[in-house]
Structures are given as structure tokens and as C-alpha cells.
Design a protein around this motif. Structure first.
Motif, PDB file in Angstrom:
ATOM      1  N   GLU A  49      12.232 -10.328 -60.753  1.00 63.00           N
ATOM      2  CA  GLU A  49      13.728 -10.803 -60.867  1.00 63.00           C
ATOM      3  C   GLU A  49      13.753 -12.181 -61.412  1.00 63.00           C
ATOM      4  O   GLU A  49      14.831 -12.633 -61.611  1.00 63.00           O
ATOM      5  CB  GLU A  49      14.701 -10.340 -59.702  1.00 63.00           C
ATOM      6  CG  GLU A  49      14.879  -9.240 -59.479  1.00 63.00           C
ATOM      7  CD  GLU A  49      15.739  -8.953 -58.073  1.00 63.00           C
ATOM      8  OE1 GLU A  49      16.063  -9.813 -57.505  1.00 63.00           O
ATOM      9  OE2 GLU A  49      16.310  -7.589 -58.011  1.00 63.00           O
ATOM     10  N   THR A  50      12.575 -12.912 -61.095  1.00 59.27           N
ATOM     11  CA  THR A  50      12.775 -14.455 -61.316  1.00 59.27           C
ATOM     12  C   THR A  50      11.736 -14.854 -62.494  1.00 59.27           C
ATOM     13  O   THR A  50      11.570 -15.911 -62.723  1.00 59.27           O
ATOM     14  CB  THR A  50      12.039 -15.142 -59.976  1.00 59.27           C
ATOM     15  OG1 THR A  50      11.012 -14.950 -59.677  1.00 59.27           O
ATOM     16  CG2 THR A  50      13.009 -14.930 -58.985  1.00 59.27           C
ATOM     17  N   SER A  51      11.229 -13.814 -62.917  1.00 56.87           N
ATOM     18  CA  SER A  51      10.263 -13.803 -64.100  1.00 56.87           C
ATOM     19  C   SER A  51      10.938 -13.946 -65.508  1.00 56.87           C
ATOM     20  O   SER A  51      10.015 -14.213 -66.488  1.00 56.87           O
ATOM     21  CB  SER A  51       9.076 -12.539 -63.926  1.00 56.87           C
ATOM     22  OG  SER A  51      10.010 -11.374 -64.596  1.00 56.87           O
ATOM     23  N   ASP A  52      12.014 -13.997 -65.858  1.00 56.94           N
ATOM     24  CA  ASP A  52      12.682 -14.421 -67.208  1.00 56.94           C
ATOM     25  C   ASP A  52      12.006 -13.030 -68.181  1.00 56.94           C
ATOM     26  O   ASP A  52      11.787 -13.225 -69.164  1.00 56.94           O
ATOM     27  CB  ASP A  52      12.296 -15.583 -67.611  1.00 56.94           C
ATOM     28  CG  ASP A  52      13.075 -16.031 -68.754  1.00 56.94           C
ATOM     29  OD1 ASP A  52      14.304 -15.059 -68.898  1.00 56.94           O
ATOM     30  OD2 ASP A  52      12.778 -16.537 -69.703  1.00 56.94           O
ATOM     31  N   HIS A  72       8.980  -6.490 -57.072  1.00 53.06           N
ATOM     32  CA  HIS A  72      10.226  -6.497 -57.673  1.00 53.06           C
ATOM     33  C   HIS A  72      11.122  -7.732 -57.408  1.00 53.06           C
ATOM     34  O   HIS A  72      11.786  -8.118 -58.663  1.00 53.06           O
ATOM     35  CB  HIS A  72      10.980  -5.387 -57.086  1.00 53.06           C
ATOM     36  CG  HIS A  72      10.481  -3.946 -57.170  1.00 53.06           C
ATOM     37  ND1 HIS A  72       9.578  -3.371 -56.241  1.00 53.06           N
ATOM     38  CD2 HIS A  72      10.883  -2.842 -58.035  1.00 53.06           C
ATOM     39  CE1 HIS A  72       9.136  -2.017 -56.695  1.00 53.06           C
ATOM     40  NE2 HIS A  72       9.884  -1.885 -57.783  1.00 53.06           N
ATOM     41  N   ASP A  73      10.874  -8.496 -56.489  1.00 53.32           N
ATOM     42  CA  ASP A  73      11.300  -9.561 -56.253  1.00 53.32           C
ATOM     43  C   ASP A  73      10.682 -10.607 -57.146  1.00 53.32           C
ATOM     44  O   ASP A  73      11.666 -11.545 -57.858  1.00 53.32           O
ATOM     45  CB  ASP A  73      11.231 -10.106 -54.786  1.00 53.32           C
ATOM     46  CG  ASP A  73      11.964  -9.534 -53.732  1.00 53.32           C
ATOM     47  OD1 ASP A  73      12.612  -8.889 -54.031  1.00 53.32           O
ATOM     48  OD2 ASP A  73      11.088  -9.508 -52.550  1.00 53.32           O
ATOM     49  N   LEU A  74       9.699 -10.731 -57.276  1.00 55.33           N
ATOM     50  CA  LEU A  74       8.790 -11.560 -58.483  1.00 55.33           C
ATOM     51  C   LEU A  74       9.526 -11.300 -59.929  1.00 55.33           C
ATOM     52  O   LEU A  74       9.711 -12.075 -60.501  1.00 55.33           O
ATOM     53  CB  LEU A  74       7.398 -11.409 -58.261  1.00 55.33           C
ATOM     54  CG  LEU A  74       6.678 -12.269 -59.252  1.00 55.33           C
ATOM     55  CD1 LEU A  74       6.979 -13.765 -58.786  1.00 55.33           C
ATOM     56  CD2 LEU A  74       4.942 -11.950 -59.141  1.00 55.33           C
ATOM     57  N   ALA A 117       1.680 -12.988 -59.932  1.00 52.97           N
ATOM     58  CA  ALA A 117       2.379 -14.461 -59.470  1.00 52.97           C
ATOM     59  C   ALA A 117       1.258 -15.621 -60.304  1.00 52.97           C
ATOM     60  O   ALA A 117       1.922 -16.435 -61.241  1.00 52.97           O
ATOM     61  CB  ALA A 117       2.624 -14.904 -58.336  1.00 52.97           C
ATOM     62  N   ARG A 125       2.401 -17.576 -63.667  1.00 54.90           N
ATOM     63  CA  ARG A 125       2.430 -18.984 -63.841  1.00 54.90           C
ATOM     64  C   ARG A 125       1.478 -19.550 -64.881  1.00 54.90           C
ATOM     65  O   ARG A 125       2.060 -20.614 -65.410  1.00 54.90           O
ATOM     66  CB  ARG A 125       1.683 -19.612 -62.469  1.00 54.90           C
ATOM     67  CG  ARG A 125       1.656 -21.058 -62.136  1.00 54.90           C
ATOM     68  CD  ARG A 125       1.023 -21.540 -61.007  1.00 54.90           C
ATOM     69  NE  ARG A 125      -0.595 -21.391 -61.062  1.00 54.90           N
ATOM     70  CZ  ARG A 125      -1.297 -22.130 -61.793  1.00 54.90           C
ATOM     71  NH1 ARG A 125      -0.613 -23.199 -62.462  1.00 54.90           N
ATOM     72  NH2 ARG A 125      -2.566 -22.046 -61.854  1.00 54.90           N
TER      73      ARG A 125
END
Length: 231
Positions: free
Chosen positions: A49-52, A45-47, A23, A27
Motif C-alpha cells: 500500500e505504500t509502494s506506489d 500487503h501493508d508494504l 522492502a 528501497r
């Protein structure tokens, strides 16, 4: 336009320190490849999905050499600016004479041998001016061990440090930076609820120390504040 984003491979990124490091590099604008064990869904996996699209999840069981080779083959066309291996288990605080042989073998395999197999196998993917880091611990320091306890865990981290030293000596002409990182005493499953630091307090310092030593060849044993840890 040439894509100048850097790429980090974080091995062992499903939770806590590894997940926090993935993460943190997202950033900082990096592309990240993170590995998890098996097919179970994780925080990585959750991260992703928000990583473009900047985070790729790969499967790797480090204790299986053929899986390390398969990952190297899958990543063969990628150039890594950072390879960071995060792996550690403990099996309780037993005096070394009471440690079963199977427990000794398991902890040494996960904490020392497997990370070094990853380093040795994936090193060619790391750019000549890149960094190879491994998560160590101040508990691997012989000089700092004045209280004893956690015999097997300490021994496994000392073994990891020594094996990295062997690797550094064998590749002394290499221009890559080699780091053994002590994240501090962190509130994880391993560190326990009474530890001094949260993941959020430790990991930015780990990443900053890694980046500050970019382009400095040789092996460095450092903590999350950039301080040298005694061997």
C-alpha cells in the motif's frame, strides 16, 4: 522512455526475512513481486500500500505443485532479474531417531523439495544474466556441524544445498547466477529471541551480496557478509 527498473520475485515474503528482503529491494528502486500463503492479510500487503504500485502481492502455497504452475502462468510475460525463494520451518530439537515420519516429511517438503520445485518451474522467467537465490543456512553446512542438535532442520538445509548443487550441475551451461544464502543467526520465530542479528542488520547484507554476485554464473554458498560458507 524505456523502463529500466529491475524486477525481483521474492517467494515467501509475508514476514521477517522475506518481508525484509522485499522492502530492501523496493528501497533499491526495484519492482517487486512477493508471495504469501493463502488470503490472510500480512505485512507484505501493508508494504504494498505504500509502494506506489511497485510491489505486487501474489498467493502461493509452495507445497502445492499446481499453484507453482499457476503462478508461472500468471507471470509468463514478466522477465525477472531476481528469483529468490525464502522458506523454512522447524518442528523442535529432537534427535533424529525420535522424529515422527510425518514431521520428517513435512520439514523436508517445505525446506528442500518445495523451494527446488519453484526454482525448476520458474527458472525460464529469469533473465539470462539474472540471479536465482534460495535462503539456506550455515546449519546446512556439514563441515561446520561440530555440536549437533537441530538434526532435522540441519538435514533439510543440507538436502536443499545438495539439490541446488544437482540443479547447478544439470544446468552447467546456464549463464544465470545461483546462490545459496545464509542470512546469519537472525531474531525471527525460527532463530529465536537470543539470535545475534535483527532482520534490519541481516537483510541489507543479503541483498548486497546478491547484487555483488550478479553476472557470476555457477553456484555460490555465501553468508550475509559475502563470505563463502563451507559445504
Amino acid at each position: 522512455m524505456t523502463d529500466t527498473r529491475k524486477t525481483a520475485l521474492i517467494v515467501g515474503a509475508s514476514r521477517t526475512l522475506g518481508l525484509g528482503l522485499a522492502a530492501e529491494y523496493l528501497r533499491r528502486g526495484w519492482d517487486v513481486i512477493g508471495t504469501v500463503r493463502g488470503s490472510r492479510r500480512t505485512g507484505l500487503h501493508d508494504l504494498a500500500e505504500t509502494s506506489d504500485g511497485r510491489l505486487t502481492v501474489e498467493s502461493l502455497e509452495m507445497t502445492e505443485p499446481e499453484q507453482i504452475s499457476a503462478l508461472r502462468d500468471r507471470l509468463g510475460r514478466r522477465t525477472l532479474d531476481l528469483l529468490f525463494v525464502n522458506a523454512a520451518i522447524t518442528r523442535g530439537d529432537l534427535p533424529i531417531g525420535e522424529v515422527p515420519t510425518e514431521m520428517f516429511t513435512e520439514v523436508m517438503m517445505v525446506n528442500a523439495l518445495s523451494p527446488m520445485r519453484v526454482v525448476e518451474s520458474l527458472r525460464p522467467l529469469v533473465a539470462p544474466n539474472g540471479t536465482i537465490g534460495v535462503m539456506s543456512s550455515s546449519q546446512g553446512s556439514i563441515a561446520l556441524n561440530t555440536r549437533g542438535g537441530q538434526d532435522l532442520y540441519r538435514a533439510s538445509k543440507s538436502a536443499l544445498n545438495q539439490l541446488m548443487r544437482c540443479h547447478a550441475a544439470r544446468t552447467a551451461e546456464d549463464t544465470r547466477t545461483l546462490l545459496l544464502m545464509d542470512p546469519g543467526w537472525v531474531r525471527t520465530e525460527l532463530g529465536g529471541p537470543d539470535a545475534e542479528l535483527s532482520v534490519e542488520e541481516s537483510i541489507p547484507g543479503v541483498a548486497e551480496t546478491i547484487e555483488r554476485h550478479r553476472g557470476k554464473p555457477g553456484l555460490h554458498f555465501l553468508d550475509h557478509q559475502g563470505q563463502v560458507v563451507p559445504w
